[in-house]
Design an enzyme around this catalytic site. Structure first.
Site, PDB file in Angstrom:
ATOM      1  N   LYS A  54      43.857  34.228  39.016  1.00 19.00           N
ATOM      2  CA  LYS A  54      44.247  34.021  40.415  1.00 19.00           C
ATOM      3  C   LYS A  54      45.540  33.219  40.474  1.00 19.00           C
ATOM      4  CE  LYS A  54      39.472  34.371  41.956  1.00 19.00           C
ATOM      5  NZ  LYS A  54      38.223  33.673  42.290  1.00 19.00           N
ATOM      6  N   GLN A  98      35.681  27.911  43.191  1.00 22.13           N
ATOM      7  CA  GLN A  98      35.221  28.940  42.270  1.00 22.13           C
ATOM      8  C   GLN A  98      33.705  28.826  42.070  1.00 22.13           C
ATOM      9  OE1 GLN A  98      37.161  31.481  40.906  1.00 22.13           O
ATOM     10  NE2 GLN A  98      35.189  32.268  40.217  1.00 22.13           N
ATOM     11  N   ASP A 121      38.337  32.947  50.926  1.00 25.96           N
ATOM     12  CA  ASP A 121      37.293  33.808  50.367  1.00 25.96           C
ATOM     13  C   ASP A 121      36.415  34.403  51.477  1.00 25.96           C
ATOM     14  OD1 ASP A 121      37.493  34.099  47.604  1.00 25.96           O
ATOM     15  OD2 ASP A 121      36.625  32.117  47.205  1.00 25.96           O
TER      16      ASP A 121
END
Ligand code: NAD
Length: 292
Positions: A54, A98, A121
């Site tokens: 990422k 994460q 997200d």
């Protein structure tokens, strides 16, 4: 093999070029560089790889990224403090925590603490609700990647029976909610599906999967979907990533299914690259929304 291969890597590369151009234009207009903060708790090797990918993708697109590493024994309160600090930092436009988190930390508590305007997200309950109502602020990355693959491969969803195997909060459920909408940013053809969700308690899975015009597998079990479980000419989208002795494989038995299906995404090189790409898009969207 007769199926068309849906090359997610190539589609992803094209979208990343578009995003990089949009980022450059945004920087020119606002003199602000979009910035993503990634929070990594512990040293899970797969998470390390995902976060590194990422960050690298951000850099190539002209997006700043900052990694916040916390030890595996971080408490829930300590992680909440870090998230709140990032929420308040005007330099940070997007926050990604994460997953998975260590067992002492309740994931939903952390995800709901992220400022919804920085929730790239789209895991915050407010953003999930907006997706369900068809007025998303951010589209969840992997389901959005699936939509982009279908759209850019000129495979309409409207009127098709889409069977999604897997009901997770990050893939199955949000994708189902997105594909049943009346309209989308990619137009009405990219949605308006008739959607069925299957899961581990579905009775007689093959009978349902054989009804699918478009089958999405998001299960996490290597090669569970076999050629005898699909309708000839169906489109196969394989979200699964499974580590096996033969390397990475999907949830669909690629070799067998490719002789029966019309089109199929490979693993690796299918849905995977799109997930990071759509995160870049959300980070730019977040930065733009925060310019007021
Ligand atoms: P999950 O473990 O949260 O959910 C799996 C789902 O599969 C569950 O809803 C379960 O009910 C269903 N399931 C399990 N066994 C089944 C069976 N025998 N029959 C029918 N349904 C069954 O998984 P997830 O987070 O959605 O991930 C699914 C897969 O997708 C994993 O392999 C994961 O690594 C992969 N994934 C890939 C990406 C990507 O970027 N390509 C992103 C997210 C997840």
């Amino acid at each position: 093999m007769t199926a068309r291969i849906l090359d997610g890597k190539a589609i992803s590369a094209r979208i990343r070029e578009e995003i990089a151009a949009d980022v450059a234009e945004f920087v020119r207009l606002h003199q602000v560089t979009p910035c993503l903060a990634a929070v990594l708790v512990g040293e899970d090797p797969a998470s390390e790889v995902y976060v590194r990918n990422k960050q690298r993708a951000c850099e190539k697109a002209g997006i700043q990224s900052h990694l916040h590493r916390l030890p595996a024994d971080t408490s829930e309160a300590q992680l909440l403090d870090r998230v709140r600090a990032l929420n308040q930092d005007p330099q940070v436009h997007g926050i990604l925590v994460q997953l998975p988190l260590p067992p002492q930390i309740q994931e939903t508590k952390i995800l709901d603490a992220v400022n919804p305007l920085k929730d790239v997200d789209a895991f915050h309950a407010e953003n999930v609700g907006l997706v369900v109502q068809g007025r998303a602020r951010f589209l969840p990355c992997t389901p959005h990647g699936v939509m982009q693959i279908l759209h850019r491969s000129e495979i309409p969803v409207a009127g098709k029976h889409v069977v999604i195997v897997g009901r997770s909060e990050i893939v199955g459920k949000p994708l189902a909610n997105m594909l049943v909408q009346r309209d989308s940013h990619l137009g009405p053809q990219a949605v308006n599906g008739t959607v069925t969700i299957c899961h581990s308690r579905t009775a007689d899975l093959p009978t349902v999967t054989r009804e699918a015009d478009i089958l999405v597998a998001a299960i996490g079990q290597a090669r569970l979907i076999t050629a005898d479980m699909i309708k000839p000419g169906a489109v196969m989208i394989d979200v699964g990533i499974n580590r096996t002795e033969d390397g990475l494989v999907g949830d669909i038995d690629f070799a067998g299914v490719a002789d029966v299906a019309a089109a199929i995404t490979p693993v690796p090189g299918g849905v995977g690259p799109l997930t990071v790409t759509m995160l870049l898009r959300n980070t730019l969207t977040a930065a733009a929304a925060q310019q007021g």
